[in-house]
Design a protein around this motif. Structure first.
Motif, PDB file in Angstrom:
ATOM      1  N   ILE A 115       0.611  -1.329   0.156  1.00  0.00           N
ATOM      2  CA  ILE A 115       0.163  -0.206  -0.134  1.00  0.00           C
ATOM      3  C   ILE A 115       0.951   1.105   0.061  1.00  0.00           C
ATOM      4  O   ILE A 115       1.757   1.412   0.881  1.00  0.00           O
ATOM      5  CB  ILE A 115      -0.939   0.060   1.190  1.00  0.00           C
ATOM      6  CG1 ILE A 115      -1.687  -1.245   1.286  1.00  0.00           C
ATOM      7  CG2 ILE A 115      -1.818   1.167   1.372  1.00  0.00           C
ATOM      8  CD1 ILE A 115      -2.485  -1.374   2.636  1.00  0.00           C
ATOM      9  N   VAL A 116       0.447   2.249  -0.818  1.00  0.00           N
ATOM     10  CA  VAL A 116       1.426   3.369  -0.933  1.00  0.00           C
ATOM     11  C   VAL A 116       0.290   4.378  -0.402  1.00  0.00           C
ATOM     12  O   VAL A 116      -0.816   4.595  -0.800  1.00  0.00           O
ATOM     13  CB  VAL A 116       1.566   3.867  -2.391  1.00  0.00           C
ATOM     14  CG1 VAL A 116       2.215   5.102  -2.436  1.00  0.00           C
ATOM     15  CG2 VAL A 116       2.480   2.545  -3.026  1.00  0.00           C
ATOM     16  N   GLY A 117       0.727   5.350   0.528  1.00  0.00           N
ATOM     17  CA  GLY A 117       0.184   6.413   0.919  1.00  0.00           C
ATOM     18  C   GLY A 117       0.200   7.628   0.272  1.00  0.00           C
ATOM     19  O   GLY A 117       1.332   7.965  -0.207  1.00  0.00           O
ATOM     20  N   LEU A 173      -3.121  11.658   6.898  1.00  0.00           N
ATOM     21  CA  LEU A 173      -2.418  10.490   7.273  1.00  0.00           C
ATOM     22  C   LEU A 173      -1.339  10.816   8.513  1.00  0.00           C
ATOM     23  O   LEU A 173      -1.230  10.125   9.641  1.00  0.00           O
ATOM     24  CB  LEU A 173      -1.283   9.972   6.066  1.00  0.00           C
ATOM     25  CG  LEU A 173      -0.418   9.225   6.448  1.00  0.00           C
ATOM     26  CD1 LEU A 173      -0.780   7.670   6.823  1.00  0.00           C
ATOM     27  CD2 LEU A 173       0.721   9.077   5.187  1.00  0.00           C
ATOM     28  N   PHE A 174      -0.557  12.004   8.590  1.00  0.00           N
ATOM     29  CA  PHE A 174       0.410  12.085   9.429  1.00  0.00           C
ATOM     30  C   PHE A 174      -0.296  12.899  11.007  1.00  0.00           C
ATOM     31  O   PHE A 174       0.247  12.599  12.064  1.00  0.00           O
ATOM     32  CB  PHE A 174       1.644  13.270   9.129  1.00  0.00           C
ATOM     33  CG  PHE A 174       2.538  12.435   8.060  1.00  0.00           C
ATOM     34  CD1 PHE A 174       3.162  11.519   8.174  1.00  0.00           C
ATOM     35  CD2 PHE A 174       2.557  13.211   6.686  1.00  0.00           C
ATOM     36  CE1 PHE A 174       3.918  10.931   7.403  1.00  0.00           C
ATOM     37  CE2 PHE A 174       3.204  12.535   5.745  1.00  0.00           C
ATOM     38  CZ  PHE A 174       4.209  11.683   5.999  1.00  0.00           C
ATOM     39  N   MET A 228      -2.504   4.908   9.784  1.00  0.00           N
ATOM     40  CA  MET A 228      -2.176   3.845   8.837  1.00  0.00           C
ATOM     41  C   MET A 228      -0.508   3.868   8.638  1.00  0.00           C
ATOM     42  O   MET A 228      -0.200   3.183   7.638  1.00  0.00           O
ATOM     43  CB  MET A 228      -2.939   4.390   7.520  1.00  0.00           C
ATOM     44  CG  MET A 228      -4.361   4.298   7.682  1.00  0.00           C
ATOM     45  SD  MET A 228      -5.048   2.605   7.933  1.00  0.00           S
ATOM     46  CE  MET A 228      -4.417   1.740   6.440  1.00  0.00           C
ATOM     47  N   LEU A 229       0.041   4.612   9.208  1.00  0.00           N
ATOM     48  CA  LEU A 229       1.606   4.523   8.972  1.00  0.00           C
ATOM     49  C   LEU A 229       2.426   3.149   8.941  1.00  0.00           C
ATOM     50  O   LEU A 229       3.127   3.126   8.286  1.00  0.00           O
ATOM     51  CB  LEU A 229       2.348   5.574   9.991  1.00  0.00           C
ATOM     52  CG  LEU A 229       1.849   7.005   9.799  1.00  0.00           C
ATOM     53  CD1 LEU A 229       2.563   7.984  10.823  1.00  0.00           C
ATOM     54  CD2 LEU A 229       2.654   7.657   8.375  1.00  0.00           C
ATOM     55  N   LYS A 273       6.859  19.810   6.981  1.00  0.00           N
ATOM     56  CA  LYS A 273       7.179  18.688   7.802  1.00  0.00           C
ATOM     57  C   LYS A 273       6.570  17.607   7.251  1.00  0.00           C
ATOM     58  O   LYS A 273       7.352  16.301   7.489  1.00  0.00           O
ATOM     59  CB  LYS A 273       6.336  19.005   9.157  1.00  0.00           C
ATOM     60  CG  LYS A 273       6.640  18.175  10.412  1.00  0.00           C
ATOM     61  CD  LYS A 273       5.721  18.634  11.541  1.00  0.00           C
ATOM     62  CE  LYS A 273       6.372  19.707  12.150  1.00  0.00           C
ATOM     63  NZ  LYS A 273       5.748  19.989  13.652  1.00  0.00           N
ATOM     64  N   LYS A 274       5.578  17.592   6.486  1.00  0.00           N
ATOM     65  CA  LYS A 274       4.929  16.166   5.704  1.00  0.00           C
ATOM     66  C   LYS A 274       6.052  15.896   4.748  1.00  0.00           C
ATOM     67  O   LYS A 274       6.375  14.612   4.476  1.00  0.00           O
ATOM     68  CB  LYS A 274       3.621  16.738   5.127  1.00  0.00           C
ATOM     69  CG  LYS A 274       2.690  16.791   6.221  1.00  0.00           C
ATOM     70  CD  LYS A 274       1.076  16.940   5.564  1.00  0.00           C
ATOM     71  CE  LYS A 274       0.009  17.246   6.443  1.00  0.00           C
ATOM     72  NZ  LYS A 274      -1.187  17.094   5.948  1.00  0.00           N
ATOM     73  N   ALA A 275       6.531  16.819   4.092  1.00  0.00           N
ATOM     74  CA  ALA A 275       7.336  16.558   2.879  1.00  0.00           C
ATOM     75  C   ALA A 275       8.692  15.745   3.590  1.00  0.00           C
ATOM     76  O   ALA A 275       9.289  14.875   2.679  1.00  0.00           O
ATOM     77  CB  ALA A 275       7.902  17.836   2.186  1.00  0.00           C
ATOM     78  N   ASN A 276       9.118  16.159   4.598  1.00  0.00           N
ATOM     79  CA  ASN A 276      10.413  15.882   5.246  1.00  0.00           C
ATOM     80  C   ASN A 276       9.960  14.323   5.632  1.00  0.00           C
ATOM     81  O   ASN A 276      11.184  13.642   5.817  1.00  0.00           O
ATOM     82  CB  ASN A 276      10.764  16.616   6.390  1.00  0.00           C
ATOM     83  CG  ASN A 276      11.439  17.977   6.141  1.00  0.00           C
ATOM     84  OD1 ASN A 276      11.872  17.804   5.093  1.00  0.00           O
ATOM     85  ND2 ASN A 276      11.264  18.704   7.180  1.00  0.00           N
TER      86      ASN A 276
END
Length: 234
Positions: free
Chosen positions: A3-5, A117-118, A123-124, A167-170
């Motif tokens: 699964i890809v988030g 997600l974050f 689901m991580l 922060k998400k991109a990191n």
């Protein structure tokens, strides 16, 4: 199957990226679509929302007044948590069920569009890779105002309620920058698809599932014979 988030910020363009995946025959499960289904009139979450927030967050036809409820929860973090506690168990149960159905269909991998997600972190542990869609902050604000007809102040409240894009991109495996043209976004997405298609991670998962199924069948066969043996000896 792995699964890809797919995540990002509100109005950054996740749906555009998801459309490219679908174009290549890759299933995309959207949490937002499921979220709308679980609060349809008569559903368990619908009843719980009515108990918690009252009739004023519903339209005359019984459907949830999403704009009204949105104004309430984005102005009150405690009420937002209460809504999430009501809806998230139903949403994640349906996400898992749909993922299982795609697994049975033999897909090497699927994409889950998970806006929070974050923020939730639920689901991580189930994701093999994570894609974050970003764009310039002023463009995000402009898109949200145009799409939802929000005032600038209301749009900023919605954006600031989420984790920052930086922060998400990191924390991402792939970042798709969606400030440019549609063609540029598509090219970035296709590159990610090609990398994911080269992965053989799903074979490991299939072998593991196959081994577990074999052991279960072997155990059932042994137990069946074990139960039969006393009758045979007598």
């Amino acid at each position: 199957m792995f699964i890809v988030g797919l995540t990002g910020g509100i109005a950054t363009g996740k749906s555009s990226v998801g459309a490219v995946f679908r174009e290549f025959g890759i299933p995309v499960i959207e949490a937002d679509v499921i979220a709308r289904k679980v609060v349809e009139p008569g559903k368990p979450a619908w009843h719980k929302i009515k108990e918690e927030f009252g009739s004023e967050v519903f339209l005359e036809n019984g459907h949830l007044n999403r704009a009204k409820l949105g104004d309430i929860i984005f102005d009150n973090i405690e009420k937002r948590r209460k809504l999430n506690a009501i809806t998230h168990p139903h949403i994640y149960r349906e996400l898992c069920w749909q993922a299982f159905k795609h697994f049975l269909q033999g897909h090497p991998f699927i994409v889950m569009d998970l806006p929070l997600l974050f923020e939730t972190g639920h689901m991580l542990n189930y994701l093999y890779k994570i894609i974050v869609v970003t764009c310039e902050e002023d463009l995000q604000l402009q898109r949200l105002m145009e799409r939802s007809e929000f005032s600038e102040a209301k749009a900023k409240v919605r954006i600031e309620a989420q984790m920052s894009l930086d922060k998400k991109a990191n924390m991402a495996n792939f970042v798709i920058e969606n400030s440019g043209s549609e063609r540029d976004t598509r090219e970035q997405t296709v590159k990610v698809i090609n990398v994911l298609r080269c992965s053989r991670h799903y074979w490991k998962l299939r072998l593991l599932v196959g081994f577990c199924c074999t052991m279960l069948l072997a155990g059932a066969y042994w137990l069946k014979n074990r139960l039969k043996s006393p009758a045979t000896s007598s």
